[in-house]
Design a protein around this motif. Structure first.
Motif, short mmCIF file in Angstrom:
data_model
loop_
_atom_site.label_atom_id
_atom_site.label_comp_id
_atom_site.label_asym_id
_atom_site.label_seq_id
_atom_site.Cartn_x
_atom_site.Cartn_y
_atom_site.Cartn_z
N ASP A 16 0.83 -1.21 0.00
CA ASP A 16 0.00 0.00 0.00
C ASP A 16 0.86 1.25 0.00
O ASP A 16 0.57 2.23 -0.71
N PHE A 17 1.90 1.23 0.81
CA PHE A 17 2.79 2.38 0.95
C PHE A 17 3.47 2.71 -0.39
O PHE A 17 3.61 3.88 -0.76
N GLU A 18 3.87 1.67 -1.11
CA GLU A 18 4.52 1.89 -2.40
C GLU A 18 3.55 2.53 -3.40
O GLU A 18 3.93 3.44 -4.15
N ARG A 19 2.30 2.09 -3.40
CA ARG A 19 1.28 2.69 -4.26
C ARG A 19 1.11 4.18 -3.92
O ARG A 19 1.00 5.03 -4.81
N THR A 20 1.08 4.47 -2.64
CA THR A 20 0.94 5.86 -2.19
C THR A 20 2.10 6.72 -2.68
O THR A 20 1.90 7.81 -3.23
N LEU A 21 3.33 6.24 -2.51
CA LEU A 21 4.50 7.02 -2.91
C LEU A 21 4.55 7.24 -4.41
O LEU A 21 4.96 8.32 -4.88
N HIS A 22 4.14 6.27 -5.19
CA HIS A 22 4.11 6.44 -6.65
C HIS A 22 3.12 7.54 -7.04
O HIS A 22 3.40 8.36 -7.93
N SER A 23 1.97 7.59 -6.35
CA SER A 23 0.98 8.63 -6.68
C SER A 23 1.47 10.00 -6.25
O SER A 23 1.17 11.01 -6.90
N VAL A 24 2.23 10.07 -5.16
CA VAL A 24 2.82 11.33 -4.72
C VAL A 24 3.85 11.82 -5.76
O VAL A 24 3.90 13.00 -6.10
N ASN A 25 4.63 10.88 -6.26
CA ASN A 25 5.69 11.22 -7.21
C ASN A 25 5.13 11.85 -8.49
O ASN A 25 5.79 12.70 -9.12
N LYS A 26 3.90 11.48 -8.86
CA LYS A 26 3.30 11.99 -10.10
C LYS A 26 2.93 13.47 -10.02
O LYS A 26 2.70 14.11 -11.05
N GLN A 27 2.84 14.00 -8.78
CA GLN A 27 2.52 15.43 -8.65
C GLN A 27 3.47 16.14 -7.70
O GLN A 27 3.10 17.07 -6.99
N PHE A 217 -8.28 8.49 -3.17
CA PHE A 217 -8.71 7.09 -3.13
C PHE A 217 -8.12 6.41 -1.91
O PHE A 217 -6.93 6.54 -1.63
N HIS A 218 -8.95 5.69 -1.17
CA HIS A 218 -8.56 5.07 0.09
C HIS A 218 -8.78 3.57 0.01
O HIS A 218 -9.92 3.10 -0.03
N TYR A 219 -7.70 2.81 -0.02
CA TYR A 219 -7.79 1.36 -0.12
C TYR A 219 -8.04 0.75 1.27
O TYR A 219 -7.46 1.20 2.26
N ILE A 220 -8.89 -0.26 1.32
CA ILE A 220 -9.19 -0.94 2.59
C ILE A 220 -8.08 -1.95 2.84
O ILE A 220 -7.97 -2.96 2.15
N SER A 221 -7.25 -1.68 3.82
CA SER A 221 -6.06 -2.48 4.06
C SER A 221 -6.15 -3.29 5.34
O SER A 221 -6.94 -3.00 6.24
N GLN A 222 -5.28 -4.28 5.44
CA GLN A 222 -5.21 -5.13 6.63
C GLN A 222 -4.60 -4.36 7.78
O GLN A 222 -3.58 -3.69 7.64
N ARG A 223 -5.23 -4.47 8.96
CA ARG A 223 -4.70 -3.81 10.15
C ARG A 223 -3.85 -4.77 10.96
O ARG A 223 -3.98 -5.99 10.85
N GLN A 224 -2.99 -4.19 11.81
CA GLN A 224 -2.18 -5.03 12.69
C GLN A 224 -3.08 -5.75 13.69
O GLN A 224 -4.21 -5.34 13.97
N GLN A 225 -2.59 -6.83 14.26
CA GLN A 225 -3.40 -7.69 15.14
C GLN A 225 -3.99 -6.93 16.32
O GLN A 225 -5.14 -7.17 16.71
N TYR A 226 -3.24 -5.99 16.90
CA TYR A 226 -3.72 -5.26 18.07
C TYR A 226 -4.65 -4.11 17.68
O TYR A 226 -5.17 -3.42 18.54
N ASP A 227 -4.85 -3.90 16.36
CA ASP A 227 -5.60 -2.74 15.89
C ASP A 227 -6.88 -3.15 15.16
O ASP A 227 -7.28 -2.53 14.18
N GLN A 228 -7.55 -4.19 15.68
CA GLN A 228 -8.77 -4.70 15.06
C GLN A 228 -10.00 -4.00 15.64
O GLN A 228 -10.53 -4.40 16.68
N ARG A 229 -10.45 -2.95 14.96
CA ARG A 229 -11.54 -2.12 15.49
C ARG A 229 -12.88 -2.84 15.47
O ARG A 229 -13.81 -2.44 16.17
#
Length: 324
Positions: A16-27, A217-229
Motif C-alpha cells: 500500500d505504501f509503495e502505491r501511495t508514494l508512486h501517486s505522490v511522485n506523479k505530482q 482514493f482510500h484502499y481498505i487495508s489489513q490492520r495489525q493484530q492489536y488494531d482490530q476495530r
C-alpha cells in the motif's frame, strides 16, 4: 505562502505504501516537502521510503520508536517547514491535481483553517465502493457526530465541524501549538486526534471546509493484530472510547457530553456495545460480552475527567490573559 508539507505515517504495509508514494511522485511539482514516518521494526518500509529519496525532492524519512499514529504525526509536524500541512495515510492514492487544488483553495480562502474531502473507498475484492453524496457530512448534532466523509456531501463545498484524518490539510498559522494532544496516544491507529485538531482550529476563528472536489482514493487495508476495530473485545476500542469522551469533554456543550455518556453506557454500537445492546449479542459472543459495557465505563470516566480538567485549565488561563 511557501507550499505544502505532506506527512505520511506508515507501519508494515509495504504494498500500500509503495502505491501511495508512486501517486505522490506523479505530482511532486506541487508538493514542496514529503515527510514519511516509519513505525518500529519496519525495515521494508524504511528501505522503500529511502529508495524514493532520489525521486521525491525534499523527502524526509523519520524512524519512529513507537507504533502509534499520534506519536508518528507529531514527529512529522515537528519536522515540517511549509505553511500548508497535509496529513494522510499509507494506503491511499492521490488523484491528478490533488495538491494543486489544495494550494488554490487555501490561497483563495484566507479565512479557511482546514480543508478536507471524500476518501473514496476501494477494496481489492470489490474495487470501487459506493460513493453517494448525502445531506450532512462531518457535523456535530445533539445526538452525536455525523460522519459520512467517504460519501461526499450534496451541497459542496460545505462548512463542517470535523474532517477525516486520511484527507486533512490545514494552515500552519491556524494552530498556536503545532502538535496533537498526547493524552490521545496509546498504540496503533488511535482515533479522535483529527476531531481534537479541528476543534482547536475552529476555536481560533477559522473555517473548516469539506469539498467533494478535494478527494483521494482510500484502499481498505489489513490492520495489525492489536488494531482490530471490529473486534468487540479489542483493546483499541477501549482507547477510542476514552479518546472520544475526552475530546467531547474538552470542547462540546454539556448536553452533547451527557448524551454520549448515557447512550454509550446503555445502547452503544455493535463494536462498542452498551448494556442493552450487549444482552442482544450474547448468542454470538457468549456471556462475557455483557461485561464489555462496564469495562468501557472506566474509559469514559477517564476521558471525561481529563477533558474537563483541560477545559478548566484553559478557562483559567484565558481569564488570566485578559488581565494583562
Amino acid at each position: 505562502m511557501s507550499g505544502i508539507s505532506l506527512i505520511i505515517p506508515t507501519y508494515k504495509r509495504k504494498i500500500d505504501f509503495e502505491r501511495t508514494l508512486h501517486s505522490v511522485n506523479k505530482q511532486i511539482e506541487d508538493i514542496n516537502e514529503v515527510i514519511t514516518i516509519i513505525g518500529p521494526n519496519d525495515l521494508e518500509s524504511f528501505n522503500l521510503a529511502s529508495s524514493f529519496k532520489s525521486k521525491l525532492r525534499n523527502m524526509k524519512v523519520i524512524q519512529s520508536e513507537k507504533a502509534s499514529v499520534v506519536h508518528a504525526l507529531n514527529l512529522g509536524l515537528q519536522a515540517s517547514t511549509q505553511d500548508i500541512l497535509c496529513l494522510t495515510d499509507d494506503d491511499i492514492e492521490l488523484p491528478e491535481g490533488w495538491a494543486k487544488r489544495i494550494k488554490k483553495a487555501f490561497k483563495e480562502n484566507t479565512d479557511m483553517g482546514a480543508y478536507g474531502g471524500p476518501d473514496k473507498l476501494i477494496s481489492e475484492e470489490l474495487k470501487d465502493l459506493a460513493y453517494n453524496p448525502v445531506k450532512e457530512v462531518g457535523l456535530f448534532r445533539w445526538y452525536g457526530m455525523v460522519g459520512n466523509h467517504h460519501l461526499g456531501v450534496k451541497e459542496s463545498p460545505a462548512v463542517v465541524d470535523v474532517l477525516k484524518g486520511v484527507n486533512f490539510s490545514f494552515r500552519r498559522d491556524s494552530l498556536e501549538d503545532l502538535s496533537i494532544d498526547m493524552f490521545l496516544k496509546d498504540r496503533g491507529a488511535e482515533q479522535c486526534w483529527e476531531i481534537d485538531l479541528v476543534q482547536k482550529i475552529q476555536g481560533n476563528g477559522y473555517k473548516v471546509i469539506y469539498d467533494n472536489e478535494n478527494y483521494l482514493f482510500h484502499y481498505i487495508s489489513q490492520r495489525q493484530q492489536y488494531d482490530q476495530r471490529r473486534d468487540v473485545f479489542s483493546v483499541i476500542n477501549y482507547t477510542n472510547i476514552k479518546n472520544m469522551a475526552y475530546v467531547y469533554a474538552k470542547f462540546r456543550p454539556f448536553n452533547e457530553i451527557l448524551f454520549i455518556i448515557f447512550y454509550g453506557l446503555f445502547i452503544g454500537t455493535k463494536v462498542q456495545p452498551g448494556i442493552v445492546r450487549a444482552f442482544t449479542m450474547i448468542k454470538n459472543y457468549g456471556l462475557k460480552v455483557v461485561l464489555v459495557p462496564f469495562k468501557n465505563v472506566k474509559a469514559v470516566g477517564l476521558g471525561v475527567f481529563n477533558g474537563f480538567r483541560f477545559r478548566i485549565k484553559r478557562n483559567v488561563f484565558a481569564k488570566h490573559k485578559k488581565r494583562f
